[in-house]
Design a protein around this motif. Structure first.
Motif, PDB file in Angstrom:
ATOM      1  N   TYR A   1       0.821  -1.207   0.000  1.00  9.36           N
ATOM      2  CA  TYR A   1       0.000   0.000   0.000  1.00  9.36           C
ATOM      3  C   TYR A   1       0.862   1.267   0.000  1.00  9.36           C
ATOM      4  O   TYR A   1       2.049   1.229   0.307  1.00  9.36           O
ATOM      5  N   GLN A   2       0.209   2.390  -0.314  1.00  6.36           N
ATOM      6  CA  GLN A   2       0.917   3.666  -0.382  1.00  6.36           C
ATOM      7  C   GLN A   2       1.293   4.137   1.024  1.00  6.36           C
ATOM      8  O   GLN A   2       0.524   3.981   1.981  1.00  6.36           O
ATOM      9  N   THR A   3       2.468   4.744   1.111  1.00  5.72           N
ATOM     10  CA  THR A   3       3.013   5.158   2.409  1.00  5.72           C
ATOM     11  C   THR A   3       2.123   6.175   3.110  1.00  5.72           C
ATOM     12  O   THR A   3       1.876   6.062   4.311  1.00  5.72           O
TER      13      THR A   3
ATOM     14  N   GLU B   1      -7.580   0.639  -3.286  1.00  6.82           N
ATOM     15  CA  GLU B   1      -6.290   0.368  -2.652  1.00  6.82           C
ATOM     16  C   GLU B   1      -5.984   1.387  -1.561  1.00  6.82           C
ATOM     17  O   GLU B   1      -5.416   1.048  -0.518  1.00  6.82           O
ATOM     18  N   LYS B   2      -6.375   2.650  -1.781  1.00  6.17           N
ATOM     19  CA  LYS B   2      -6.129   3.692  -0.777  1.00  6.17           C
ATOM     20  C   LYS B   2      -6.909   3.408   0.501  1.00  6.17           C
ATOM     21  O   LYS B   2      -6.379   3.564   1.607  1.00  6.17           O
TER      22      LYS B   2
END
Length: 231
Positions: free
Chosen positions: A59-61, A177-178
Motif C-alpha cells: 500500500y501507499q506510504t 487500494e487507498k
C-alpha cells in the motif's frame, strides 16, 4: 470455495495458534504479568517482521501513515472509555478490534479472488499459515487476563464470522487500494499502541528488569520463529 468454508479454515488456523498459546499459559500459569509481556513482545515482533513490511510493500506510504495516526487516536479514545468505566480487560477488547480491522482488507481481497479457481489452494494455505500467529497473540492476551478456554473459542467463532462476511462483501464490492491501506494503517496503529501500552508498559513496574527483558525477548523470538515457518 465458499466464504463459509474459508471462514472454517480461519477458525482452524487461529485455533492452532490458541492451542500453542494455551501450552505457554501453562508454563507461565503463576505469572500473568509474564504472559502479558510475552504477548507484547510477540505483537511487536509480528508488526516488525510481518505486518509493517508487507503493508508498506502493498500500500501507499501516505495512507498507511495516516491510518497509523488515526489508529493511535482511536486507541486513546477507547482506552479512556474503558479505563474510565473501570474495565479490567481493555487490552483484550482493543486487540480484538485491531485484529478485526486488520482482517478487513485481507478478506475483501480474498473475496475478489474467489472467482479464480487456480488460486483457491494458495488462498487456503495462506489463510491457515498466516493466521496462526494472530491466533497465538489473541489467545495469549485473553489467557493473560484469566479468560476460560470456552471464551477463546467464542472469540474465534466471531472472528471467523467477520472474516466470512467480508469475503462475501469482497465478491461484490472492490474496495480501493487507498482505503485498504488506510484500514491496514489503523490496524497497525491499534496493535502497536495496545501491545506497547497495555501489554508491556502496563506491567513494567510489576516485574524485575531482568524478567521484563526475558519475557519480551522470548515473545519476539517466538514471533521470529512463526515468521520463519510461514514464509
Amino acid at each position: 470455495m465458499s466464504a463459509m468454508v474459508l471462514g472454517g479454515f480461519l477458525f482452524f488456523s487461529i485455533s492452532i495458534g490458541g492451542a500453542i498459546a494455551w501450552v505457554f499459559s501453562k508454563l507461565f500459569q503463576h505469572t500473568t504479568q509474564g504472559l502479558s509481556l510475552l504477548c507484547g513482545g510477540f505483537l511487536v515482533g509480528l508488526l516488525v517482521l510481518d505486518i509493517v513490511p508487507s503493508s508498506f510493500h502493498l500500500y501507499q506510504t501516505f495512507g498507511l501513515i495516516l491510518g497509523i495516526f488515526i489508529g493511535y487516536f482511536i486507541f486513546q479514545i477507547l482506552d479512556t472509555i474503558f479505563h474510565s468505566s473501570h474495565s479490567q480487560n481493555p487490552s483484550v477488547t482493543l486487540l480484538a478490534i485491531a485484529m478485526i480491522i486488520h482482517t478487513i482488507p485481507i478478506s475483501l481481497t480474498v473475496g475478489n479472488l474467489l472467482g479464480n479457481a487456480a488460486l483457491s489452494i494458495t488462498i487456503t494455505a495462506s489463510i491457515i499459515l498466516h493466521h496462526i500467529p494472530e491466533g497465538f497473540a489473541l489467545s495469549t492476551a485473553l489467557l493473560s487476563q484469566g479468560e476460560r478456554l470456552w471464551r477463546l473459542f467464542l472469540y474465534f467463532i466471531v472472528f471467523s464470522i467477520f472474516f466470512s462476511i467480508f469475503i462475501l462483501i469482497g465478491q461484490y464490492w472492490d474496495l480501493s487500494e487507498k482505503a485498504q491501506g488506510l484500514l491496514m494503517g489503523i490496524s497497525i496503529g491499534l496493535i502497536a499502541t495496545t501491545s506497547i501500552s497495555e501489554f508491556i508498559l502496563h506491567h513494567i513496574r510489576s516485574v524485575t528488569l531482568k524478567s521484563l527483558i526475558i519475557y519480551v525477548c522470548l515473545g519476539y523470538l517466538l514471533s521470529y520463529v512463526f515468521h520463519t515457518l510461514v514464509e
